[in-house]
Design an enzyme around this catalytic site. Structure first.
Site, PDB file in Angstrom:
ATOM      1  N   HIS A  14      -7.244   0.665  -6.490  1.00 25.03           N
ATOM      2  CA  HIS A  14      -7.442  -0.207  -5.326  1.00 25.03           C
ATOM      3  C   HIS A  14      -8.063  -1.517  -5.843  1.00 25.03           C
ATOM      4  O   HIS A  14      -9.234  -1.822  -5.568  1.00 25.03           O
ATOM      5  CB  HIS A  14      -8.357   0.495  -4.311  1.00 25.03           C
ATOM      6  CG  HIS A  14      -8.331  -0.089  -2.938  1.00 25.03           C
ATOM      7  ND1 HIS A  14      -7.543  -1.186  -2.595  1.00 25.03           N
ATOM      8  CD2 HIS A  14      -9.013   0.255  -1.803  1.00 25.03           C
ATOM      9  CE1 HIS A  14      -7.739  -1.471  -1.315  1.00 25.03           C
ATOM     10  NE2 HIS A  14      -8.621  -0.623  -0.818  1.00 25.03           N
TER      11      HIS A  14
ATOM     12  N   CYS B 118     -16.314   1.276   0.408  1.00 18.26           N
ATOM     13  CA  CYS B 118     -15.149   0.448   0.743  1.00 18.26           C
ATOM     14  C   CYS B 118     -14.769   0.547   2.214  1.00 18.26           C
ATOM     15  O   CYS B 118     -14.094  -0.333   2.733  1.00 18.26           O
ATOM     16  CB  CYS B 118     -13.972   0.831  -0.153  1.00 18.26           C
ATOM     17  SG  CYS B 118     -13.368   2.506   0.100  1.00 18.26           S
TER      18      CYS B 118
ATOM     19  N   ARG C 297     -13.327  -8.992   1.419  1.00 20.85           N
ATOM     20  CA  ARG C 297     -11.907  -8.734   1.151  1.00 20.85           C
ATOM     21  C   ARG C 297     -11.100  -9.986   1.490  1.00 20.85           C
ATOM     22  O   ARG C 297     -10.172 -10.369   0.780  1.00 20.85           O
ATOM     23  CB  ARG C 297     -11.408  -7.548   2.006  1.00 20.85           C
ATOM     24  CG  ARG C 297     -12.038  -6.194   1.688  1.00 20.85           C
ATOM     25  CD  ARG C 297     -11.576  -5.633   0.365  1.00 20.85           C
ATOM     26  NE  ARG C 297     -10.122  -5.511   0.260  1.00 20.85           N
ATOM     27  CZ  ARG C 297      -9.381  -4.521   0.766  1.00 20.85           C
ATOM     28  NH1 ARG C 297      -9.972  -3.518   1.381  1.00 20.85           N
ATOM     29  NH2 ARG C 297      -8.074  -4.491   0.615  1.00 20.85           N
TER      30      ARG C 297
ATOM     31  N   ARG D 116       0.883  -1.178   0.000  1.00 21.93           N
ATOM     32  CA  ARG D 116       0.000   0.000   0.000  1.00 21.93           C
ATOM     33  C   ARG D 116       0.910   1.214   0.000  1.00 21.93           C
ATOM     34  O   ARG D 116       1.690   1.415   0.939  1.00 21.93           O
ATOM     35  CB  ARG D 116      -0.911  -0.011   1.227  1.00 21.93           C
ATOM     36  CG  ARG D 116      -1.636   1.307   1.425  1.00 21.93           C
ATOM     37  CD  ARG D 116      -2.749   1.242   2.427  1.00 21.93           C
ATOM     38  NE  ARG D 116      -3.893   0.547   1.873  1.00 21.93           N
ATOM     39  CZ  ARG D 116      -5.124   0.561   2.398  1.00 21.93           C
ATOM     40  NH1 ARG D 116      -5.363   1.256   3.516  1.00 21.93           N
ATOM     41  NH2 ARG D 116      -6.114  -0.092   1.835  1.00 21.93           N
TER      42      ARG D 116
ATOM     43  N   ASP E  63     -17.243   6.870  -1.762  1.00 22.01           N
ATOM     44  CA  ASP E  63     -16.040   6.736  -0.939  1.00 22.01           C
ATOM     45  C   ASP E  63     -15.781   8.100  -0.302  1.00 22.01           C
ATOM     46  O   ASP E  63     -16.443   9.096  -0.640  1.00 22.01           O
ATOM     47  CB  ASP E  63     -14.876   6.278  -1.845  1.00 22.01           C
ATOM     48  CG  ASP E  63     -13.592   5.960  -1.087  1.00 22.01           C
ATOM     49  OD1 ASP E  63     -13.638   5.812   0.151  1.00 22.01           O
ATOM     50  OD2 ASP E  63     -12.528   5.858  -1.740  1.00 22.01           O
TER      51      ASP E  63
ATOM     52  N   GLN F  19      -9.988  -4.119  -3.610  1.00 18.44           N
ATOM     53  CA  GLN F  19     -11.303  -3.666  -3.156  1.00 18.44           C
ATOM     54  C   GLN F  19     -12.383  -4.031  -4.173  1.00 18.44           C
ATOM     55  O   GLN F  19     -13.447  -4.547  -3.821  1.00 18.44           O
ATOM     56  CB  GLN F  19     -11.275  -2.135  -2.951  1.00 18.44           C
ATOM     57  CG  GLN F  19     -12.564  -1.580  -2.409  1.00 18.44           C
ATOM     58  CD  GLN F  19     -12.823  -2.043  -0.992  1.00 18.44           C
ATOM     59  OE1 GLN F  19     -11.975  -1.906  -0.119  1.00 18.44           O
ATOM     60  NE2 GLN F  19     -14.007  -2.606  -0.745  1.00 18.44           N
TER      61      GLN F  19
END
Ligand code: CP
Ligand code: NVA
Length: 306
Positions: free
Chosen positions: A131, A260, A288, A104, A220, A134
């Site tokens: 991402h 998310c 996830r 990340r 988001d 996700q």
């Protein structure tokens, strides 16, 4: 055999993605029934975090343990990564000591450079641009609740960020539509999103229009990690881009809501939507784990039919 990475959604073709959704189902089912599934015994995952995380760390770390392997957590603050060691050198060294790496970080270029010098598969655990893990989990969640996503309409309300870009790539690959509404000045940049231009996305200035007839409404945070200096300005610009009950009302009656997470109730979404009956955010977060277990298994062992 060439090493396979998952740095952006389009690193997989539709056949591989369909395999991963089906495999995640199998892996989830075994997990729920406490059936031991240890295909990655003796394998080690290294997780490198340059930004904060709850879900990504937990799902990768727990997931690797559940697959029979081990996971090691590194962050910028207390590794040499934060003291200027070149990313290429870090990749050479780290990838000699483990079987798979998750990163990340900030710019996509950092993970691309790491992958170019890695002996093992590298997975994008979020960059400024994308991402992909996700959206793997989100589409798996959609399929669980509503069946195939092909031909469906997804409304994205808010910032055209890393999560939005990944939805847009997924739409091109899996043949569904994304209807994006952002405030002026925050529109999708197709090149940055890595789009080829297959006509699976439309922009709307009015968020209500983007939500009309949607099968899924998603959003988001207004300010992503790394952009905190823009917070005040963004709060003003995004004030009319809060997903509320009116937006859900113009979507299909069976529309789902996803986020998310982490979420800010009263900013990008109202509490009665995220905590309401159409929201599947907890399934989305749990998935996830299952989706990434399928991903790690695939990157290390290829397709399995057991
Ligand atoms: N959705 C997500 O990636 O959450 P974390 O930042 O907690 O990992
Ligand atoms: N767009 C958000 C997602 C967090 C999981 C961010 O990058 O901060």
């Amino acid at each position: 055999m060439a090493i396979k990475h998952f740095l952006q959604f389009r690193d997989f073709d539709p056949g591989e993605l369909d395999y991963l959704f089906a495999r995640a189902r199998v892996i989830k089912d075994r997990f729920k029934r406490y059936v031991k599934h240890h295909p990655l015994a003796d394998r080690t995952l290294v997780m490198i975090f340059e930004k904060a995380s709850t879900r990504t760390r937990l799902s990768f770390e727990a997931g690797m343990q559940q697959l029979g392997g081990a996971a090691i957590y590194l962050n910028t603050r207390d590794s040499q990564l934060g003291r200027g060691e070149p990313v290429e050198d870090a990749a050479e060294v780290i990838s000699r000591m483990c079987d798979i790496v998750m990163i990340r970080t900030f710019e996509q270029d950092i993970i691309e450079r790491f992958a170019a010098h890695s002996r093992v598969p590298v997975v994008n655990g979020l960059t400024n641009e994308y991402h992909p893990c996700q959206i793997l989990a989100d589409i798996f969640t959609f399929i669980e609740h509503r069946g195939s996503i092909r031909g469906r309409n997804v409304a994205w309300i808010g910032d055209s960020n890393n999560v939005c870009n990944t939805w847009l790539q997924a739409a091109e690959l899996l043949d569904f539509n994304v209807r994006v509404s952002t405030p002026p000045g925050y529109e999708v940049e197709p090149d940055r999103a890595g789009l080829v231009g297959t006509g699976h996305f439309e922009q709307f200035s009015d968020p209500m229009k983007a939500c009309e007839g949607a099968d899924l409404v998603t959003t988001d945070v207004w300010t992503s990690m790394g952009f905190e200096a823009e917070n005040d300005e963004r709060r003003k610009a995004f004030a009319d881009w809060r997903v509320d009950a009116d937006m859900m009302r113009v979507a299909r009656p069976d529309a789902l809501f996803m986020h998310c997470l982490p979420a800010h109730r009263g900013e990008e979404v109202d509490a009665d939507v995220i905590d309401g009956p159409q929201s599947v955010v907890w399934d989305e977060a749990e998935n996830r784990l299952h989706a990434q277990k399928a991903l790690m298994e695939y990157l290390l062992l290829g397709r399995l039919d057991d």
